[in-house]
Design an enzyme around this catalytic site. Structure first.
Site, PDB file in Angstrom:
ATOM      1  N   ASP A  54      84.357  18.717  73.014  1.00 44.20           N
ATOM      2  CA  ASP A  54      85.505  18.943  74.109  1.00 44.20           C
ATOM      3  C   ASP A  54      86.226  17.625  74.336  1.00 44.20           C
ATOM      4  OD1 ASP A  54      85.336  21.337  76.411  1.00 44.20           O
ATOM      5  OD2 ASP A  54      85.973  19.321  77.011  1.00 44.20           O
ATOM      6  N   PHE A  67      81.838  38.914  73.342  1.00 44.13           N
ATOM      7  CA  PHE A  67      81.515  40.085  74.406  1.00 44.13           C
ATOM      8  C   PHE A  67      80.375  39.750  75.448  1.00 44.13           C
ATOM      9  CE2 PHE A  67      82.923  42.057  70.347  1.00 44.13           C
ATOM     10  CZ  PHE A  67      83.981  42.895  70.835  1.00 44.13           C
ATOM     11  N   ASN A 109      87.558  45.593  77.100  1.00 44.96           N
ATOM     12  CA  ASN A 109      87.559  45.101  78.392  1.00 44.96           C
ATOM     13  C   ASN A 109      88.265  46.035  79.298  1.00 44.96           C
ATOM     14  OD1 ASN A 109      85.508  43.019  78.381  1.00 44.96           O
ATOM     15  ND2 ASN A 109      86.860  41.456  78.264  1.00 44.96           N
ATOM     16  N   ALA A 144      80.267  51.991  91.630  1.00 47.18           N
ATOM     17  CA  ALA A 144      81.592  51.855  92.471  1.00 47.18           C
ATOM     18  C   ALA A 144      81.306  50.759  93.539  1.00 47.18           C
ATOM     19  CB  ALA A 144      81.541  53.217  93.435  1.00 47.18           C
ATOM     20  N   GLY A 145      82.079  49.979  93.685  1.00 53.94           N
ATOM     21  CA  GLY A 145      82.396  48.729  94.632  1.00 53.94           C
ATOM     22  C   GLY A 145      83.590  48.459  95.050  1.00 53.94           C
ATOM     23  N   GLY A 186      85.890  41.761  89.383  1.00 54.05           N
ATOM     24  CA  GLY A 186      86.700  40.345  89.496  1.00 54.05           C
ATOM     25  C   GLY A 186      86.427  39.683  88.124  1.00 54.05           C
ATOM     26  N   CYS A 229      87.469  37.590  82.874  1.00 56.47           N
ATOM     27  CA  CYS A 229      87.807  38.374  81.729  1.00 56.47           C
ATOM     28  C   CYS A 229      88.730  39.506  82.327  1.00 56.47           C
ATOM     29  CB  CYS A 229      86.618  38.901  81.084  1.00 56.47           C
ATOM     30  SG  CYS A 229      86.022  37.312  80.195  1.00 56.47           S
ATOM     31  N   LYS A 286      79.880  38.204  90.695  1.00 61.12           N
ATOM     32  CA  LYS A 286      78.775  39.223  90.488  1.00 61.12           C
ATOM     33  C   LYS A 286      77.727  38.126  90.560  1.00 61.12           C
ATOM     34  CE  LYS A 286      78.452  38.900  85.443  1.00 61.12           C
ATOM     35  NZ  LYS A 286      78.321  39.564  84.214  1.00 61.12           N
TER      36      LYS A 286
HETATM   37  C1  UDX Z   1      83.126  40.981  81.081  1.00 61.51           C
HETATM   38  C2  UDX Z   1      82.451  41.961  80.038  1.00 61.51           C
HETATM   39  O1  UDX Z   1      81.253  43.069  80.128  1.00 61.51           O
HETATM   40  C3  UDX Z   1      82.028  41.224  78.581  1.00 61.51           C
HETATM   41  O2  UDX Z   1      81.784  42.081  77.584  1.00 61.51           O
HETATM   42  C4  UDX Z   1      83.284  40.289  78.213  1.00 61.51           C
HETATM   43  O3  UDX Z   1      82.822  39.580  77.004  1.00 61.51           O
HETATM   44  C5  UDX Z   1      83.678  39.300  79.524  1.00 61.51           C
HETATM   45  O4  UDX Z   1      83.959  40.287  80.498  1.00 61.51           O
HETATM   46  P1  UDX Z   1      81.894  39.471  82.774  1.00 61.51           P
HETATM   47  O5  UDX Z   1      83.153  39.231  83.297  1.00 61.51           O
HETATM   48  O6  UDX Z   1      80.818  38.628  82.702  1.00 61.51           O
HETATM   49  O7  UDX Z   1      81.604  40.535  81.510  1.00 61.51           O
HETATM   50  O8  UDX Z   1      81.358  40.670  83.784  1.00 61.51           O
HETATM   51  P2  UDX Z   1      80.626  42.170  83.965  1.00 61.51           P
HETATM   52  O9  UDX Z   1      79.321  42.169  84.089  1.00 61.51           O
HETATM   53  O10 UDX Z   1      81.259  43.052  82.848  1.00 61.51           O
HETATM   54  O11 UDX Z   1      81.468  42.649  85.365  1.00 61.51           O
HETATM   55  C6  UDX Z   1      82.773  42.542  85.537  1.00 61.51           C
HETATM   56  C7  UDX Z   1      83.017  42.881  86.876  1.00 61.51           C
HETATM   57  O12 UDX Z   1      82.985  44.213  87.306  1.00 61.51           O
HETATM   58  C8  UDX Z   1      82.361  42.128  88.019  1.00 61.51           C
HETATM   59  O13 UDX Z   1      83.157  41.976  89.305  1.00 61.51           O
HETATM   60  C9  UDX Z   1      81.348  43.589  88.398  1.00 61.51           C
HETATM   61  O14 UDX Z   1      80.713  43.346  89.866  1.00 61.51           O
HETATM   62  C10 UDX Z   1      82.343  44.752  88.245  1.00 61.51           C
HETATM   63  N1  UDX Z   1      81.370  45.806  88.118  1.00 61.51           N
HETATM   64  C11 UDX Z   1      80.840  46.239  86.831  1.00 61.51           C
HETATM   65  C12 UDX Z   1      81.795  47.198  88.931  1.00 61.51           C
HETATM   66  O15 UDX Z   1      82.417  47.130  89.800  1.00 61.51           O
HETATM   67  N2  UDX Z   1      81.243  48.121  88.522  1.00 61.51           N
HETATM   68  C13 UDX Z   1      80.464  48.205  87.525  1.00 61.51           C
HETATM   69  O16 UDX Z   1      79.855  49.412  87.324  1.00 61.51           O
HETATM   70  C14 UDX Z   1      80.107  47.267  86.565  1.00 61.51           C
END
Ligand code: UDX
Length: 425
Positions: free
Chosen positions: A34, A145, A203, A247-248, A252, A255, A315
């Site tokens: 790094d 992923f 994604n 649902a929510g 965020g 990614c 999350k």
């Molecule tokens: C995501 C992808 O899942 C992962 O494969 C990729 O490498 C990076 O992006 P991440 O950003 O860590 O991973 O979070 P993830 O658990 O996928 O949730 C993303 C967002 O979606 C969160 O804000 C979560 O609250 C929201 N979410 C997820 C929902 O609102 N409803 C769902 O059913 C699932």
């Protein structure tokens, strides 16, 4: 090739550190480079700067095989497979900012003995453009992923491992495949552009699933259906599947917002208007704002109201607040004249820097004390354990709860005299 081979990791952020620690756990020597000396020093002392379950333990356990360094030359002389894990954040236009990838390329020669294994999320076509400029070095696309909060587990138990290579780089791709083969995921070998697209499309699809169920939720509210029952009924169809149907108040993180925007932008650059993704983004933005309306429904004007936000991280199980719904919500509430108090079990330090004007508290109860309403933003388990009927209710000025993740026990709260607003119920 021997079973274990030395690995270089360039960029020791979240992806780089998980990759380095997990390959070390699998028995490989890892040179993790790094550019930030303080980060390298603290990692060398075993201090892990991010909250990721199991990661600090792996770094400590494999300290002998993990060589943190600022020295690119040492990394390149010790390892032939160089995993590029630098950030590719969004620019203002929505394109991915590739300046850190470019900085890595500027430091790398064009040696036939080495391969750049791209883990950073890059636009489709990046591999081809790099190969044009560096025809000798091998190039393998190995998109990441991992999910934050379960990254170590995801690394060790992948559903699939996507490895993209063209022509002369197949030998390096075979070596990358051997690194991942003990983990048991399905190997998907493709050309470079297809591997790059798998990442963005995956994604974007998951984000689409979320925006879709959020719209079903919004419609269900007025039609008397309960989105949780609807999602359960839909998800049992194995063509649909139960995951990512919660649902929510919007997705965020580092990614989804970035990758959906990047794919839309990438399509736009070719002259194609990606209609669906335009809507996915818009629905997600509106979803964050709907919470304001729910509060106004019960409190009237929000001017001078105290609103407690439970959860800042995008999350649970992470301290990451990039593109977190909490930040947008706090800003909007302040714009409506409310005073915002926020609490998060781990992300509060980072939050304090970004949430200008909001009060960051040391406990959930402190945030709730004297508030006019509570909004549950992040489904941290400890929020369910609060004594809602007793301590929480006793401290609130109005027993109003907006449950942004359908996480709390609605019946128990209503029985205790709360006004409960969920999402899509
Ligand atoms: C995501 C992808 O899942 C992962 O494969 C990729 O490498 C990076 O992006 P991440 O950003 O860590 O991973 O979070 P993830 O658990 O996928 O949730 C993303 C967002 O979606 C969160 O804000 C979560 O609250 C929201 N979410 C997820 C929902 O609102 N409803 C769902 O059913 C699932």
């Amino acid at each position: 090739m021997p079973d274990k081979e030395p690995i270089g990791v360039i960029g020791v952020g979240w992806v780089g550190l998980v990759t380095a620690a997990c390959f070390a756990e699998l028995g490989h020597e890892v040179w993790a480079r790094d550019i930030i000396p303080e980060k390298v020093e603290s990692l060398s002392r075993g201090e892990v700067p991010i909250h990721e379950p199991g990661l600090a333990e792996l770094v400590t356990k494999n300290a002998e095989r993990l060589h943190f360094t600022t020295d690119m030359a040492a990394t390149v002389s010790n390892a032939q497979l160089l995993f590029c894990c630098v950030d590719t954040p969004p620019t203002y236009s929505g394109d991915a900012d590739l300046s850190r990838v470019e900085a890595v390329l500027a430091e790398l020669g064009d040696s036939k003995d080495h391969a750049l294994v791209m883990k950073s999320t890059v636009p489709v076509g990046t591999g081809r453009s790099i190969k044009r400029r560096k025809p000798d070095i091998g190039y393998v696309s190995a998109p990441e992923f991992l999910k934050e909060g379960s990254a170590v587990d995801d690394f060790m138990n992948p559903d699939r491992v996507v490895i993209g290579a063209n022509g002369g780089s197949e030998g390096f791709a075979d070596r990358v495949e051997r690194l991942y083969s003990p983990l048991g995921g399905v190997m998907v070998r493709t050309d470079v552009a297809s591997a790059e697209m798998v990442k963005l499309a995956s994604n974007a699809f998951l984000a689409t699933k979320i925006s879709f169920i959020n719209e079903i939720a919004n419609v269900s509210e007025d039609l008397g259906a309960d989105v949780r029952e609807v999602a359960r009924g839909m998800g049992l169809d194995d063509r649909i599947g139960p995951k990512f149907l919660q649902a929510g108040i919007g997705y965020g993180g580092s990614c989804f917002p970035k990758d959906v925007q990047a794919l839309k932008q990438l399509a736009g650059n070719t002259g194609y208007h990606f209609q669906l993704l335009t809507a996915v983004i818009e629905v997600n933005e509106l979803q964050k704002r709907r919470t304001i309306g729910k509060l106004q429904k019960h409190l009237g004007s929000l001017v001078g109201k105290e609103i407690a936000l439970l959860g800042v991280a995008f999350k649970p199980n992470t301290d990451d607040i990039r593109e977190a719904t909490s930040l947008v919500l706090a800003g909007r509430l302040q714009g409506e004249g409310a005073h915002v108090r926020v609490y998060d079990p781990v992300a509060t330090d980072r939050a304090a820097e970004l949430l200008g004007g909001a009060t960051v508290t040391a406990s959930a109860l402190e945030a709730i004390d004297g508030a006019d309403a509570v909004v549950l933003v992040t489904e941290w388990p400890e929020f369910r354990e609060l004594d809602w009927a007793g301590e929480v209710k006793g401290r609130l000025r109005n027993p109003v709860v907006v449950d942004g993740r359908n996480f709390l026990d609605r019946e128990a709260l209503r029985e205790a005299g709360f006004t409960y607003e969920g999402i899509g119920r």
